[in-house]
Design a protein around this motif. Structure first.
Motif, mmCIF file in Angstrom:
data_model
loop_
_atom_site.group_PDB
_atom_site.id
_atom_site.type_symbol
_atom_site.label_atom_id
_atom_site.label_comp_id
_atom_site.label_asym_id
_atom_site.label_seq_id
_atom_site.Cartn_x
_atom_site.Cartn_y
_atom_site.Cartn_z
ATOM 1 N N ILE A 1 0.856 -1.180 0.000
ATOM 2 C CA ILE A 1 0.000 0.000 0.000
ATOM 3 C C ILE A 1 0.898 1.239 0.000
ATOM 4 O O ILE A 1 2.062 1.173 0.397
ATOM 5 N N GLU A 2 0.354 2.364 -0.442
ATOM 6 C CA GLU A 2 1.133 3.595 -0.412
ATOM 7 C C GLU A 2 0.222 4.800 -0.597
ATOM 8 O O GLU A 2 -0.927 4.678 -1.033
ATOM 9 N N ILE A 3 0.752 5.959 -0.222
ATOM 10 C CA ILE A 3 0.073 7.227 -0.457
ATOM 11 C C ILE A 3 0.660 7.846 -1.717
ATOM 12 O O ILE A 3 1.871 8.020 -1.829
ATOM 13 N N LEU A 4 -0.208 8.163 -2.677
ATOM 14 C CA LEU A 4 0.220 8.827 -3.897
ATOM 15 C C LEU A 4 -0.023 10.323 -3.761
ATOM 16 O O LEU A 4 -1.143 10.757 -3.447
ATOM 17 N N ASP A 5 1.003 11.116 -3.980
ATOM 18 C CA ASP A 5 0.936 12.566 -3.839
ATOM 19 C C ASP A 5 0.163 13.162 -5.013
ATOM 20 O O ASP A 5 0.449 12.869 -6.174
ATOM 21 N N GLY B 1 -3.716 -0.588 -7.208
ATOM 22 C CA GLY B 1 -4.181 0.739 -7.573
ATOM 23 C C GLY B 1 -5.570 1.080 -7.077
ATOM 24 O O GLY B 1 -6.066 2.174 -7.348
ATOM 25 N N SER B 2 -6.205 0.162 -6.335
ATOM 26 C CA SER B 2 -7.541 0.448 -5.792
ATOM 27 C C SER B 2 -7.441 1.469 -4.667
ATOM 28 O O SER B 2 -6.553 1.382 -3.808
ATOM 29 N N VAL B 3 -8.357 2.438 -4.679
ATOM 30 C CA VAL B 3 -8.323 3.515 -3.697
ATOM 31 C C VAL B 3 -8.871 3.028 -2.358
ATOM 32 O O VAL B 3 -9.969 2.470 -2.292
ATOM 33 N N ILE B 4 -8.109 3.235 -1.300
ATOM 34 C CA ILE B 4 -8.551 2.912 0.056
ATOM 35 C C ILE B 4 -9.169 4.137 0.702
ATOM 36 O O ILE B 4 -10.203 4.056 1.356
ATOM 37 N N SER B 5 -8.541 5.312 0.514
ATOM 38 C CA SER B 5 -9.090 6.554 1.050
ATOM 39 C C SER B 5 -8.402 7.744 0.393
ATOM 40 O O SER B 5 -7.257 7.640 -0.063
ATOM 41 N N GLU B 6 -9.104 8.862 0.367
ATOM 42 C CA GLU B 6 -8.566 10.109 -0.188
ATOM 43 C C GLU B 6 -8.105 11.024 0.948
ATOM 44 O O GLU B 6 -8.481 10.855 2.103
#
Length: 359
Positions: free
Chosen positions: A195-199, A214-219
């Motif tokens: 998992i990671e945070i994309l800037d 690439g599935s979004v967990i949270s914004e």
């Protein structure tokens, strides 16, 4: 380097047992006896080989404290210290400076060494290690170690402009393989997940937390932590505040705390979030939320599905590193304090070893 976000960085810290219903906040218990009031009559001093002010790195897999001191002829020496007795074991002696040390549950250690020559050098200590260091040309470095497989590491190398390259390293052979289209901080979770945070380019509202597919967990996530099953995220909200939420990453999030807006942490989390045992996470919260010139006092807290529990102790440094296996966290400018995440007590282990009563 354990998971962080942005390199401007966030700090860290923690403590104490779970308690309180969702959404509730447990108030500090003012009538608690000070931790460390019952000390042995005789306490052995810390080994003179370690020095008076060792640089504390964290815990090893056995719950010992990893501490670094200068070598007799330069360089540095890494020790593992039993905090109750001061008994120390020398782990490695090197001509370079050890600036970080991370323990794997397999018992192996990963050291970051400073050569002063514009290269990132990682050394693995333990059985079945590559004979040579993992070396990457870089200005700075981050990494994430697979908790289930000590041979796998994500390594991120940054240049002077903070442009980066991500590599998948095989610690058993020392090989490096470039990873295409990766964000700057991929983080291993249990069972080989990533998992990671994309800037998104806006520092004030965080980034997008995604899984390896690439599935979004949270914004709008500023910081996150996971024990492989549960997630805790710190999410930027309208007006500059920060929501602390816990969940399984695939459904509804339970809000456990809201940090009001403050100019001193726009886009930056006040302190990191660290796993502190199954289903428990530790962090530091500002004790002075209205301090416009910066926070000078921090309250350790533990987050779980039961809510958030703050410790009665207040510390002056927002630095934290935890050992889920030992249910303890280190904090303080020198890592000199131990927070017990089970009972909420805090002890200055360095002073305790010198014969003082702690805190």
């Amino acid at each position: 380097m354990k998971k962080t976000w942005m390199l401007a960085a966030v700090l860290a810290m923690v403590l104490a047992a779970a308690g309180c219903a969702p959404g509730e906040e447990t108030q500090p218990e003012q009538d608690e006896a000070p931790a460390g009031s019952d000390q042995p009559e005789e306490v052995p001093g810390i080994s003179p080989d370690i020095g008076e002010e060792p640089q504390v790195m964290g815990f090893d897999a056995e719950g010992r404290i990893l501490a670094v001191s200068s070598g007799e002829a330069g360089g540095s020496v890494l020790y593992a210290v039993m905090p109750e007795t001061g008994t120390a074991e020398e782990i490695v002696r090197t001509e370079l400076m050890i600036t970080e040390a991370e323990s794997h549950k397999s018992g192996r250690l990963l050291l970051r060494l400073d050569s002063g020559e514009g290269e990132a050098r990682l050394r693995l200590v333990g059985e079945d290690m590559a004979e040579k260091d993992l070396i990457v040309e870089s200005h700075d470095i981050a990494w994430s170690w697979n908790p289930d497989d000590w041979t796998q590491l994500y390594i991120t190398a940054f240049d002077e402009n903070w442009d980066f390259e991500v590599y998948l390293a095989d610690a058993s052979s020392g090989s490096l393989e470039a990873v295409e289209d990766a964000g700057p901080f991929p983080v291993w979770t249990e069972a080989g997940g990533v998992i990671e945070i994309l800037d998104d380019g806006n520092l004030e509202d965080g980034g997008t937390l995604v899984d390896g597919g690439g599935s979004v967990i949270s914004e709008n996530v500023l910081e996150f932590s996971t024990d492989g099953t549960m997630f805790v995220i710190a999410k930027a909200v309208t007006g500059g505040g920060i929501d602390y939420l816990i969940g399984n990453g695939s459904g509804e999030w339970l809000q456990v705390f809201n940090l009001p807006a403050g100019d001193q942490w726009l886009g930056l989390l006040p302190a990191k979030i660290e796993p502190a045992g199954p289903g428990r996470f530790a962090t530091l919260l500002p004790a002075e939320t209205d301090a416009m010139e910066g926070v000078t006092a921090w309250q350790p807290a533990v987050i779980s599905t039961r809510g958030i529990r703050k410790a009665s102790a207040v510390v002056e440094s927002p630095v934290l590193t935890c050992s889920p296996e030992a249910s303890a966290c280190l904090t303080g400018a020198m890592g000199e304090r131990i927070f017990d995440t089970a009972d909420g007590t805090v002890v200055n282990w360095m002073e305790q070893l010198k014969g003082d009563s702690g805190e």
